[in-house]
Design an enzyme around this catalytic site. Structure first.
Site, short mmCIF file in Angstrom:
data_model
loop_
_atom_site.label_atom_id
_atom_site.label_comp_id
_atom_site.label_asym_id
_atom_site.label_seq_id
_atom_site.Cartn_x
_atom_site.Cartn_y
_atom_site.Cartn_z
N ASP A 1 -1.65 -6.94 -5.39
CA ASP A 1 -2.96 -6.96 -4.74
C ASP A 1 -2.80 -7.81 -3.49
O ASP A 1 -2.60 -9.03 -3.57
CB ASP A 1 -3.99 -7.57 -5.69
CG ASP A 1 -5.39 -7.60 -5.06
OD1 ASP A 1 -5.51 -7.34 -3.84
OD2 ASP A 1 -6.35 -7.91 -5.79
N SER B 1 -5.16 0.28 13.91
CA SER B 1 -5.78 1.61 13.97
C SER B 1 -6.37 1.80 15.36
O SER B 1 -6.75 0.83 16.03
CB SER B 1 -6.92 1.70 12.95
OG SER B 1 -7.67 2.89 13.16
N TYR C 1 -14.68 -1.72 9.05
CA TYR C 1 -13.29 -1.26 9.23
C TYR C 1 -12.83 -1.48 10.67
O TYR C 1 -11.76 -2.05 10.92
CB TYR C 1 -13.19 0.21 8.86
CG TYR C 1 -11.80 0.79 9.01
CD1 TYR C 1 -10.84 0.58 8.02
CD2 TYR C 1 -11.43 1.56 10.13
CE1 TYR C 1 -9.56 1.11 8.14
CE2 TYR C 1 -10.16 2.08 10.25
CZ TYR C 1 -9.22 1.87 9.25
OH TYR C 1 -7.96 2.39 9.37
N ASN D 1 0.90 -2.64 5.26
CA ASN D 1 0.31 -1.31 5.44
C ASN D 1 -0.98 -1.09 4.65
O ASN D 1 -1.83 -0.29 5.05
CB ASN D 1 1.35 -0.25 5.03
CG ASN D 1 0.76 1.13 4.91
OD1 ASN D 1 0.40 1.74 5.92
ND2 ASN D 1 0.62 1.62 3.69
N ARG E 1 0.67 5.73 -2.14
CA ARG E 1 0.25 7.04 -1.64
C ARG E 1 0.14 6.96 -0.11
O ARG E 1 0.38 5.90 0.49
CB ARG E 1 -1.08 7.47 -2.25
CG ARG E 1 -2.24 6.63 -1.78
CD ARG E 1 -3.58 7.13 -2.31
NE ARG E 1 -4.65 6.68 -1.44
CZ ARG E 1 -5.94 6.87 -1.68
NH1 ARG E 1 -6.32 7.51 -2.76
NH2 ARG E 1 -6.86 6.44 -0.83
N LYS F 1 -9.74 -3.94 11.96
CA LYS F 1 -8.52 -3.47 12.63
C LYS F 1 -8.37 -4.11 14.01
O LYS F 1 -7.25 -4.30 14.50
CB LYS F 1 -8.53 -1.94 12.72
CG LYS F 1 -8.36 -1.27 11.35
CD LYS F 1 -7.04 -1.65 10.68
CE LYS F 1 -6.80 -0.92 9.38
NZ LYS F 1 -5.51 -1.24 8.75
N GLY G 1 0.83 -1.21 0.00
CA GLY G 1 0.00 0.00 0.00
C GLY G 1 0.86 1.25 0.00
O GLY G 1 0.58 2.21 0.72
N1 LIG Z 1 -5.10 7.80 7.61
C1 LIG Z 1 -5.48 7.48 8.82
O1 LIG Z 1 -5.96 8.35 9.57
C2 LIG Z 1 -5.33 6.08 9.34
C3 LIG Z 1 -5.63 5.84 10.69
C4 LIG Z 1 -5.47 4.57 11.21
C5 LIG Z 1 -5.01 3.55 10.41
N2 LIG Z 1 -4.73 3.78 9.11
C6 LIG Z 1 -4.23 2.64 8.33
O2 LIG Z 1 -2.95 2.94 7.80
C7 LIG Z 1 -2.79 2.30 6.53
C8 LIG Z 1 -2.44 3.33 5.47
O3 LIG Z 1 -3.50 4.27 5.42
P1 LIG Z 1 -3.45 5.60 4.52
O4 LIG Z 1 -4.16 6.63 5.28
O5 LIG Z 1 -2.07 5.84 4.03
O6 LIG Z 1 -4.40 5.12 3.32
P2 LIG Z 1 -4.47 5.59 1.78
O7 LIG Z 1 -5.86 5.28 1.36
O8 LIG Z 1 -3.93 6.95 1.59
O9 LIG Z 1 -3.47 4.54 1.09
C9 LIG Z 1 -3.75 3.17 1.10
C10 LIG Z 1 -2.96 2.51 -0.02
O10 LIG Z 1 -3.30 1.12 -0.03
C11 LIG Z 1 -3.48 0.71 -1.38
N3 LIG Z 1 -4.36 -0.47 -1.46
C12 LIG Z 1 -5.70 -0.54 -1.26
N4 LIG Z 1 -6.13 -1.79 -1.50
C13 LIG Z 1 -5.05 -2.52 -1.86
C14 LIG Z 1 -4.85 -3.86 -2.24
N5 LIG Z 1 -5.87 -4.74 -2.35
N6 LIG Z 1 -3.59 -4.27 -2.52
C15 LIG Z 1 -2.55 -3.41 -2.46
N7 LIG Z 1 -2.68 -2.11 -2.13
C16 LIG Z 1 -3.92 -1.68 -1.84
C17 LIG Z 1 -4.12 1.93 -2.06
O11 LIG Z 1 -3.98 1.88 -3.47
C18 LIG Z 1 -3.32 3.06 -1.42
O12 LIG Z 1 -2.15 3.38 -2.14
C19 LIG Z 1 -4.10 1.55 6.28
O13 LIG Z 1 -3.99 0.21 6.71
C20 LIG Z 1 -5.10 2.30 7.14
O14 LIG Z 1 -6.21 1.52 7.48
C21 LIG Z 1 -4.88 5.01 8.54
#
Ligand SMILES: NC(=O)c1ccc[n+]([C@@H]2O[C@H](COP(=O)([O-])OP(=O)(O)OC[C@H]3O[C@@H](n4cnc5c(N)ncnc54)[C@H](O)[C@@H]3O)[C@@H](O)[C@H]2O)c1
Length: 273
Positions: free
Chosen positions: A86, A165, A178, A113, A35, A182, A32
């Protein structure tokens, strides 16, 4: 008053100075990573001389990011290898590992991630939302963890970090799929730590709170939602991806060599509210 406290929607993305020399030359897989936090992780790793293998379902975005980081790299920086991946497909994890081994000759650590963050009131959650969320957020961690562990066992150990999370312990309304996915990641982290510890594989999780990425952009753009979200953050501001990276590099480093099965919150205190 700092810039971030005068404007809570603006995360404090000031660079972190800490780095761990023992990580230089090591190779870290990050899923992931096209981005959001994953992109910042690979960029910050490379800046510190650590190679990264980035896997994302957005193969073009991943490739573009790797090109950007590699073409602007200073001397001594690590390189980023991009692969379309994926995480719901176990074979894709094996291919990601193989690509890293072929390119760099080693893979030392693995970061699960990738995640998705769908929304629906509990009684309206469609079956395919449950399936898709669990496939990425839970199965993706299982499959990535399996590929990583089989390899790290042969390699003589290493670290795995899973992205949990604050939503795994605190209810975020209209996010039941979600939140529960988590919570599963937290418990999976314990299961993996116990089974893999004898092979010197440490497994920890990071539990971010409200972090400034695409995933949370809609909250920052909706004043009522933003007020609600910040009322659950004692530090009263959004977190920056680089602040999560600070925890990640610690967990990968030798400074954490006796830490396994931990879930490290990076949430401005949200888990307590
Ligand atoms: N942003 C927040 O506030 C937050 C808070 C708690 C936890 N998280 C967790 O942190 C991690 C990163 O979050 P983020 O905010 O950077 O998210 P984001 O949506 O900006 O990025 C997620 C990335 O995962 C990729 N992705 C989605 N499905 C996929 C798949 N099947 N295979 C491969 N890649 C895939 C997407 O293309 C994207 O590039 C996630 O696990 C999210 O649940 C985020």
């Amino acid at each position: 008053m700092t810039e971030s406290s005068s404007n809570p929607t603006r995360a404090n993305a000031a660079p972190l100075t800490a780095s761990y020399p023992e990580l230089v030359g090591k190779v870290v897989v990050v899923t992931g990573a096209a981005r959001g936090m994953g992109a910042v992780f690979v960029e910050e790793l490379a800046r510190r001389g650590v190679h990264a293998v980035g896997g994302d379902i957005d193969g073009d975005g991943m490739a573009a990011l790797a090109d950007k980081i590699n073409s602007g790299a200073a001397e001594g920086a690590g390189r980023v290898l991009a692969r379309r991946t994926d995480v719901t497909d176990p074979d894709d994890h094996d291919a990601l590992l193989a690509a890293g081994l072929e390119e760099f000759g080693r893979v030392d650590h693995w970061v699960n991630n990738a995640g998705v963050f769908p929304q629906a009131g509990f009684t309206d959650i469609p079956p395919d939302q449950v399936t898709a969320t669990y496939q990425v957020n839970v199965n993706g961690v299982v499959y990535g963890g399996q590929t990583a562990a089989r390899h790290l066992r042969r390699h003589g150990g290493g670290a795995i970090v899973n992205m949990a999370s604050v939503a795994g312990v605190r209810v975020r309304v209209t996010r039941a799929a979600y939140n529960s996915s988590k919570a599963a990641v937290r418990h999976l982290t314990s299961c993996m730590a116990v089974e893999l510890g004898p092979d010197d594989i440490r497994v920890n999780a990071i539990a971010p709170g409200f972090v400034d990425t695409e995933m949370t952009r809609w909250v920052r753009e909706d004043p009522a939602a933003l007020d609600r979200a910040l009322s659950t953050v004692p530090l009263r501001r959004v977190g920056a991806p680089v602040e999560v990276f600070g925890a990640l590099q610690f967990l990968l480093s030798d400074s954490a060599r006796y830490i396994t099965g931990a879930v490290l919150p990076v949430d401005g205190g949200s888990q307590h509210v």
